[in-house]
Structure formats: C-alpha cells, structure tokens
Design a protein around this motif. Structure first.
Motif, PDB file in Angstrom:
ATOM      1  N   GLU A 105      44.696 -16.957  96.415  1.00  0.00           N
ATOM      2  CA  GLU A 105      44.465 -17.078  97.938  1.00  0.00           C
ATOM      3  C   GLU A 105      45.479 -16.395  98.737  1.00  0.00           C
ATOM      4  O   GLU A 105      44.848 -15.549  99.763  1.00  0.00           O
ATOM      5  N   HIS A 106      46.675 -16.268  98.630  1.00  0.00           N
ATOM      6  CA  HIS A 106      47.912 -15.416  99.071  1.00  0.00           C
ATOM      7  C   HIS A 106      47.150 -14.232  99.036  1.00  0.00           C
ATOM      8  O   HIS A 106      47.401 -13.277 100.024  1.00  0.00           O
ATOM      9  N   ALA A 107      46.930 -13.519  97.903  1.00  0.00           N
ATOM     10  CA  ALA A 107      46.306 -11.993  97.803  1.00  0.00           C
ATOM     11  C   ALA A 107      45.329 -11.725  98.714  1.00  0.00           C
ATOM     12  O   ALA A 107      45.377 -10.682  99.219  1.00  0.00           O
TER      13      ALA A 107
ATOM     14  N   HIS B 213      32.889  -4.181  97.295  1.00  0.00           N
ATOM     15  CA  HIS B 213      32.860  -5.256  95.905  1.00  0.00           C
ATOM     16  C   HIS B 213      31.807  -4.767  94.889  1.00  0.00           C
ATOM     17  O   HIS B 213      32.015  -4.995  93.817  1.00  0.00           O
ATOM     18  N   ASN B 214      30.521  -4.736  95.445  1.00  0.00           N
ATOM     19  CA  ASN B 214      29.566  -4.267  94.433  1.00  0.00           C
ATOM     20  C   ASN B 214      29.808  -2.986  93.721  1.00  0.00           C
ATOM     21  O   ASN B 214      29.554  -2.851  92.662  1.00  0.00           O
TER      22      ASN B 214
ATOM     23  N   GLN C  90      33.056 -12.817  89.696  1.00  0.00           N
ATOM     24  CA  GLN C  90      33.513 -11.958  90.631  1.00  0.00           C
ATOM     25  C   GLN C  90      33.384 -12.191  92.187  1.00  0.00           C
ATOM     26  O   GLN C  90      33.899 -11.969  93.146  1.00  0.00           O
ATOM     27  N   ARG C  91      32.200 -13.176  92.143  1.00  0.00           N
ATOM     28  CA  ARG C  91      31.975 -13.821  93.396  1.00  0.00           C
ATOM     29  C   ARG C  91      33.339 -14.617  93.890  1.00  0.00           C
ATOM     30  O   ARG C  91      33.237 -14.770  95.392  1.00  0.00           O
ATOM     31  N   ILE C  92      34.139 -15.054  93.279  1.00  0.00           N
ATOM     32  CA  ILE C  92      35.274 -15.894  93.547  1.00  0.00           C
ATOM     33  C   ILE C  92      36.226 -14.676  94.391  1.00  0.00           C
ATOM     34  O   ILE C  92      36.586 -15.043  95.476  1.00  0.00           O
ATOM     35  N   ALA C  93      36.244 -13.706  93.648  1.00  0.00           N
ATOM     36  CA  ALA C  93      37.266 -12.663  94.363  1.00  0.00           C
ATOM     37  C   ALA C  93      36.500 -12.054  95.581  1.00  0.00           C
ATOM     38  O   ALA C  93      37.175 -11.886  96.618  1.00  0.00           O
ATOM     39  N   ALA C  94      34.993 -11.990  95.736  1.00  0.00           N
ATOM     40  CA  ALA C  94      34.498 -11.653  96.913  1.00  0.00           C
ATOM     41  C   ALA C  94      34.942 -12.572  97.897  1.00  0.00           C
ATOM     42  O   ALA C  94      35.110 -12.242  99.106  1.00  0.00           O
ATOM     43  N   GLY C  95      34.783 -14.147  97.610  1.00  0.00           N
ATOM     44  CA  GLY C  95      35.233 -14.835  98.542  1.00  0.00           C
ATOM     45  C   GLY C  95      36.388 -14.742  99.284  1.00  0.00           C
ATOM     46  O   GLY C  95      36.575 -15.195 100.477  1.00  0.00           O
ATOM     47  N   LEU C  96      37.392 -14.544  98.322  1.00  0.00           N
ATOM     48  CA  LEU C  96      38.743 -14.561  98.812  1.00  0.00           C
ATOM     49  C   LEU C  96      39.015 -13.527  99.769  1.00  0.00           C
ATOM     50  O   LEU C  96      40.099 -13.451 100.647  1.00  0.00           O
ATOM     51  N   ILE C  97      38.153 -12.433  99.995  1.00  0.00           N
ATOM     52  CA  ILE C  97      38.571 -11.274 100.836  1.00  0.00           C
ATOM     53  C   ILE C  97      37.291 -11.291 101.938  1.00  0.00           C
ATOM     54  O   ILE C  97      37.011 -10.527 102.755  1.00  0.00           O
ATOM     55  N   ALA C  98      36.660 -12.492 101.836  1.00  0.00           N
ATOM     56  CA  ALA C  98      35.579 -12.978 103.014  1.00  0.00           C
ATOM     57  C   ALA C  98      34.399 -11.994 103.014  1.00  0.00           C
ATOM     58  O   ALA C  98      33.707 -11.899 104.185  1.00  0.00           O
TER      59      ALA C  98
ATOM     60  N   ASP D 247      26.540 -15.141 100.478  1.00  0.00           N
ATOM     61  CA  ASP D 247      24.907 -15.258 100.375  1.00  0.00           C
ATOM     62  C   ASP D 247      24.459 -13.906 100.345  1.00  0.00           C
ATOM     63  O   ASP D 247      23.272 -13.621  99.957  1.00  0.00           O
ATOM     64  N   ARG D 248      25.279 -12.804 100.373  1.00  0.00           N
ATOM     65  CA  ARG D 248      24.923 -11.510 100.206  1.00  0.00           C
ATOM     66  C   ARG D 248      25.433 -10.859  98.853  1.00  0.00           C
ATOM     67  O   ARG D 248      25.162  -9.664  98.274  1.00  0.00           O
TER      68      ARG D 248
END
Length: 89
Positions: free
Chosen positions: A3-5, A39-40, A69-77, A81-82
């Motif tokens: 989360e910090h990263a 991301h993609n 990788q969706r977790i990583a995507a969420g961490l950088i906002a 849903d996309r």
C-alpha cells in the motif's frame, strides 16, 4: 508495504506529464485511461514472455496471474471495473 508503494507511485503520477511534440497535446500519467493502458501492457507483456521463454503456464495459471495483477492495479488507482479478469479479456 504494498500500500505504501502504491501511494508513492500515485504521488509520482500526479506530477508526471508529457507533451506530444507534434500535436502539442499534454498527457497526464494519473488519467484512468493511461493507467489502464500501462497496467494492461505490463500484464500482457509478462504473459507473452512466459509463452515465449517459459516456464509454461496453463490457461488457468495465466488467468490466476491476471486476477492477482488486479490487486496491483487497485494499489495505483486503476478503475477495477475496467481491469481484465482473464487473459482473454
């Protein structure tokens, strides 16, 4: 730590811009469309590298990687849903 990263990367994105030298259009790194594209591209490149160089992943393992990788995507906002949930997506 993750989360910090993610927070650190989001702060970097807030200040990152580029200008198309021909069109003069300004691009901001923090836009949803650009975050999603990057991301993609990273996920797609990783999957292609496994296909080309190994180790071989089953279709189920590839889909699991995409889900993780969706977790990583969420961490950088990146708008979740996309974000794809399978390799085929």
């Amino acid at each position: 730590t993750a989360e910090h990263a993610g927070a650190t990367l989001r702060k970097i994105h807030q200040h990152a811009t580029a200008v198309d030298p021909e069109a003069g259009e300004t691009f901001r790194a923090e836009t949803d469309a650009l975050l999603l594209w990057v991301h993609n591209a990273l996920v797609w490149t990783s999957l292609r590298a496994w296909d080309a160089y190994g180790p071989a992943l089953t279709p189920a393992e590839q889909d699991q990687y995409v889900v993780e990788q969706r977790i990583a995507a969420g961490l950088i906002a990146v708008p979740l849903d996309r974000v794809p949930s399978t390799r085929a997506d």
